[in-house]
Design a protein around this motif. Structure first.
Motif, mmCIF file in Angstrom:
data_model
loop_
_atom_site.group_PDB
_atom_site.id
_atom_site.type_symbol
_atom_site.label_atom_id
_atom_site.label_comp_id
_atom_site.label_asym_id
_atom_site.label_seq_id
_atom_site.Cartn_x
_atom_site.Cartn_y
_atom_site.Cartn_z
ATOM 1 N N PRO A 115 0.840 -1.206 0.000
ATOM 2 C CA PRO A 115 0.000 0.000 0.000
ATOM 3 C C PRO A 115 0.881 1.264 0.000
ATOM 4 O O PRO A 115 1.961 1.264 0.598
ATOM 5 C CB PRO A 115 -0.779 -0.094 1.312
ATOM 6 C CG PRO A 115 -0.687 -1.518 1.737
ATOM 7 C CD PRO A 115 0.573 -2.068 1.162
ATOM 8 N N ALA A 116 0.404 2.314 -0.666
ATOM 9 C CA ALA A 116 1.162 3.574 -0.718
ATOM 10 C C ALA A 116 1.498 4.060 0.693
ATOM 11 O O ALA A 116 2.559 4.639 0.932
ATOM 12 C CB ALA A 116 0.358 4.631 -1.472
ATOM 13 N N ALA A 117 0.603 3.795 1.638
ATOM 14 C CA ALA A 117 0.825 4.237 3.018
ATOM 15 C C ALA A 117 2.096 3.635 3.610
ATOM 16 O O ALA A 117 2.725 4.240 4.479
ATOM 17 C CB ALA A 117 -0.381 3.872 3.880
ATOM 18 N N VAL A 118 2.479 2.452 3.160
ATOM 19 C CA VAL A 118 3.681 1.803 3.684
ATOM 20 C C VAL A 118 4.924 2.588 3.276
ATOM 21 O O VAL A 118 5.765 2.944 4.116
ATOM 22 C CB VAL A 118 3.782 0.332 3.211
ATOM 23 C CG1 VAL A 118 5.191 -0.222 3.415
ATOM 24 C CG2 VAL A 118 2.767 -0.528 3.943
ATOM 25 N N ARG A 161 2.440 2.331 12.144
ATOM 26 C CA ARG A 161 1.673 3.361 11.430
ATOM 27 C C ARG A 161 0.696 2.773 10.416
ATOM 28 O O ARG A 161 -0.176 3.493 9.927
ATOM 29 C CB ARG A 161 2.629 4.305 10.689
ATOM 30 C CG ARG A 161 3.545 5.091 11.636
ATOM 31 C CD ARG A 161 4.329 6.150 10.897
ATOM 32 N NE ARG A 161 5.273 6.808 11.793
ATOM 33 C CZ ARG A 161 5.658 8.074 11.666
ATOM 34 N NH1 ARG A 161 5.190 8.816 10.680
ATOM 35 N NH2 ARG A 161 6.509 8.606 12.512
ATOM 36 N N CYS A 162 0.858 1.495 10.069
ATOM 37 C CA CYS A 162 0.045 0.896 8.988
ATOM 38 C C CYS A 162 -0.716 -0.329 9.493
ATOM 39 O O CYS A 162 -1.017 -1.234 8.715
ATOM 40 C CB CYS A 162 0.939 0.495 7.825
ATOM 41 S SG CYS A 162 1.809 1.875 7.082
ATOM 42 N N VAL A 163 -1.037 -0.327 10.781
ATOM 43 C CA VAL A 163 -1.533 -1.553 11.401
ATOM 44 C C VAL A 163 -2.884 -1.980 10.828
ATOM 45 O O VAL A 163 -3.227 -3.170 10.839
ATOM 46 C CB VAL A 163 -1.550 -1.387 12.943
ATOM 47 C CG1 VAL A 163 -2.648 -0.444 13.399
ATOM 48 C CG2 VAL A 163 -1.604 -2.715 13.654
ATOM 49 N N ASP A 164 -3.641 -1.045 10.277
ATOM 50 C CA ASP A 164 -4.926 -1.417 9.678
ATOM 51 C C ASP A 164 -4.927 -1.292 8.151
ATOM 52 O O ASP A 164 -5.980 -1.356 7.517
ATOM 53 C CB ASP A 164 -6.056 -0.574 10.289
ATOM 54 C CG ASP A 164 -6.284 -0.926 11.760
ATOM 55 O OD1 ASP A 164 -6.118 -2.105 12.122
ATOM 56 O OD2 ASP A 164 -6.615 -0.011 12.540
ATOM 57 N N GLU A 165 -3.741 -1.121 7.556
ATOM 58 C CA GLU A 165 -3.657 -1.056 6.086
ATOM 59 C C GLU A 165 -3.738 -2.463 5.485
ATOM 60 O O GLU A 165 -3.494 -3.456 6.162
ATOM 61 C CB GLU A 165 -2.322 -0.412 5.665
ATOM 62 C CG GLU A 165 -2.204 1.057 5.979
ATOM 63 C CD GLU A 165 -3.097 1.929 5.104
ATOM 64 O OE1 GLU A 165 -3.447 1.488 3.986
ATOM 65 O OE2 GLU A 165 -3.440 3.043 5.546
ATOM 66 N N GLN A 166 -3.993 -2.503 4.194
ATOM 67 C CA GLN A 166 -4.043 -3.788 3.508
ATOM 68 C C GLN A 166 -3.752 -3.599 2.022
ATOM 69 O O GLN A 166 -4.182 -2.615 1.418
ATOM 70 C CB GLN A 166 -5.436 -4.393 3.696
ATOM 71 C CG GLN A 166 -5.495 -5.842 3.343
ATOM 72 C CD GLN A 166 -6.867 -6.419 3.589
ATOM 73 O OE1 GLN A 166 -7.356 -6.407 4.720
ATOM 74 N NE2 GLN A 166 -7.488 -6.891 2.539
#
Lengths: 400, 400
Positions: free
Chosen positions: B50-53, B297-302
């Motif tokens: 994910p871009a957030a990573v 910071r990305c614990v709920d990203e996928q």
């Protein structure tokens, strides 16, 4: 029936001492304030990673595709990274390594496990020199090997090669050395390594065996006063190098390092292939991928050695002035100081009274000494010196 | 005298088959062009992180101090990261975990090694269900345990619980499950887990032993059609979860995951402490530090699940139309397809003739099937379908 395996049980029991020291540090910090506790017990670099490392991290995630940067690669590591490391070693040490000699690992600790798993049969003997990093014993026992310890030469802390020669048997599969050394800061000279290589070759012939010299080198780049750290593969054919960027790039938490398995090693490519499989099945699978890409771009970078050198000189000077005895370290970021009383644990306790935390030498199979890590702030060293002086005075030591 | 340990020697020999397939893929790509080779053999996610990573990576190295981001921490992992993971699990699965239940590991492979080292004595039996990830055998043998395999129920590929019940003995220390499953894509239902939990509890009582259910869950977030993946710790007290972000965040090369050791586990805190030590002495020391901060910071990203779902539907539809038989996967990114002839290795060879690379089921202890990984580009699947149709026709299969 215990939940925990028989092999892990003694480790759990031993661990309570380390935990106790850690907890004591936290307790002291809570009572006196963290700035009034002088913790010299850890090898956690205080010097930041070079700016180039953080720059490379951002550049890589911007420039290189996600599936490459964060994806699986050959379990040995990215080929271009391994090529870059081989080229850097060749430039700096006039070696002739290629990609096929370099195996990326989860730090040197994992590299040691990988090569020991590759080599050891149950009951195989591994020799090392006191004082030594206590985890070697755990690593060797992971594969049911037996670690035997050569007694220290406390005059110089160079390895005791006469005793080594006597202790090698037909069951000796490996000898582990660590230079620059934790905990003494001593660097093995070219002469020492030449003699060591001769002894091992002689014993290989005498017993008709192969003896692998495992050189654990996380401190290779931390050498002061222009002292050379000779490249060990040049002195003995059956050498494997375990390297880590934990100290040279201040990346201990990132778990990035490599093994060098030279062409000169007996059955080199078979050992390399087996080590790649060991890297996989021990659960590492591969060294962290982004950090591999970072190494590619920062292969000749180095954390600020000057800072450690300033610390080294301040601490050495201060301890000598107070009256302590110590071989001046040429490398790494540790000082191995003679305890003013035979039981160094009592000396550690006296230090603790001054809120100074140091590690007893018995943790390195060398009682009568303590290890002081100077990978801390200059200010911490400066402010700890009055405490060291009070301790010396209480022991009746006479400074320089 | 061989350089390589007796324990590693069979692994080296077995590895040549895997290498051969890898080399064949490279050979085909060289001859026909990489775009004309349809490699479905690997579990390397094609979907980017994910871009957030990548954003988090750059933000962290800019915002957080180097000694924190890249430094050592407690061998269990950063406390704030473990707290964040516990909170995320609690939010999503209505569990009640806390930091003390979460141990950060170098991916799930290392997590499995850590918990097996913690638990297993030589000769202890570990059970798993075919088809299964072949590395389980290597991991169990690392600690001299004995992996025994429960035969598959090839109608549903749900675990064969009757046989499990018969196979448990007083030497059974652990049972490994993997849901969503590699290689079948099947998800264990709440009913299945309830029955499994009852059987294990009953056997614990009957034998007066502790049996740990090890749930290997790298595919937990990859579930389609809204199917729920029940949280295994709710069904049985002695459960340990091995998790990895390799698939959910497309970070397989980064080696970042965790163990969940719940309070309900017998001697939970002792097991946790022992596992932390096992994490250290196996050579991992700790999970990579920057990636731990990223997880914070990305614990709920996928990663993009839709992409895998589109692949799944295209491949399933295409294979069914061609006449192949397969349980439609509910999760992960694998399809386990019935071979049109009993010896699936011959079928793999027929696929290879069409430059399609798939893995024989015997590699998962389930001959007669092949695994097709659909974590590839949509285009690769689309362009491979004519080849699959030709193969089906040659076997006289009749499509839908």
């Amino acid at each position: 029936m215990s939940m925990i395996s028989k092999k892990m049980t003694p480790l759990v029991n031993n661990n309570s001492a380390i935990r106790a020291m850690f907890e004591e540090g936290k307790r002291l910090a809570a009572v006196y304030g963290a700035e009034n506790v002088f913790d010299f017990s850890l090898g956690n670099p205080n010097v930041p990673a070079p700016a180039a490392v953080n720059q490379a991290i951002c550049d890589i995630v911007r420039e290189e595709p996600s599936a490459l940067v964060h994806g699986y690669m050959n379990n040995a590591g990215f080929e271009d990274v391994r090529e870059a490391i081989a080229a850097s070693l060749n430039r700096r040490f006039h070696t002739a390594f290629h990609m096929g000699n370099i195996l990326m690992t989860v730090g040197a600790a994992s590299g040691l496990n990988v090569i020991l798993k590759t080599l050891l049969d149950p009951g195989d003997q591994v020799l090392t020199f006191a004082p030594y990093f206590v985890e070697y014993g755990n690593y060797v026992r992971n594969y049911d090997g037996i670690l035997e310890v050569v007694l220290p030469d406390t005059d110089t802390f160079q390895p005791n090669l006469e005793e080594l020669s006597r202790r090698i048997t037909e069951r000796t599969k490996a000898v582990i050395i660590n230079t620059p050394n934790n905990p003494t800061g001593v660097i093995y000279s070219a002469e020492t390594l030449t003699r060591l290589g001769s002894i091992l070759e002689e014993k290989e012939k005498a017993f008709g065996t192969q003896i692998v010299l495992i050189s654990d080198e996380p401190y290779r780049e931390l050498a002061y006063d222009g002292v050379e750290v000779p490249y060990v593969t040049k002195f003995y054919h059956n050498t494997v190098v375990c390297y880590s960027y934990s100290k040279s790039l201040s990346l201990p938490g990132e778990r990035i390092g490599y093994l060098v398995i030279p062409d000169e090693l007996t059955d080199s490519s078979e050992v390399f292939n087996a080590a790649v499989i060991a890297n996989r099945v021990t659960g590492s699978v591969n060294a962290p991928s982004l950090m591999q890409r970072v190494i590619m771009r920062c292969v000749d970078e180095q954390a600020d050695l000057e800072a450690y050198d300033r610390n080294r000189n301040l601490l050495y000077q201060g301890l000598r002035e107070a009256g302590f005895e110590c071989v001046k370290p040429q490398g790494a970021f540790y000082m191995f100081v003679k305890s003013p009383e035979p039981d160094e644990k009592k000396f550690c306790e006296a230090c603790r009274q001054e809120r100074i935390l140091v590690v007893p030498g018995s943790s390195f199979a060398c009682p009568g000494y303590v290890r002081i890590s100077y990978c801390v702030s200059y200010d911490q060293i400066r402010r700890s010196l009055p405490g060291f002086k009070r301790i010396a005075k209480a022991y009746g030591l006479r400074g320089e």
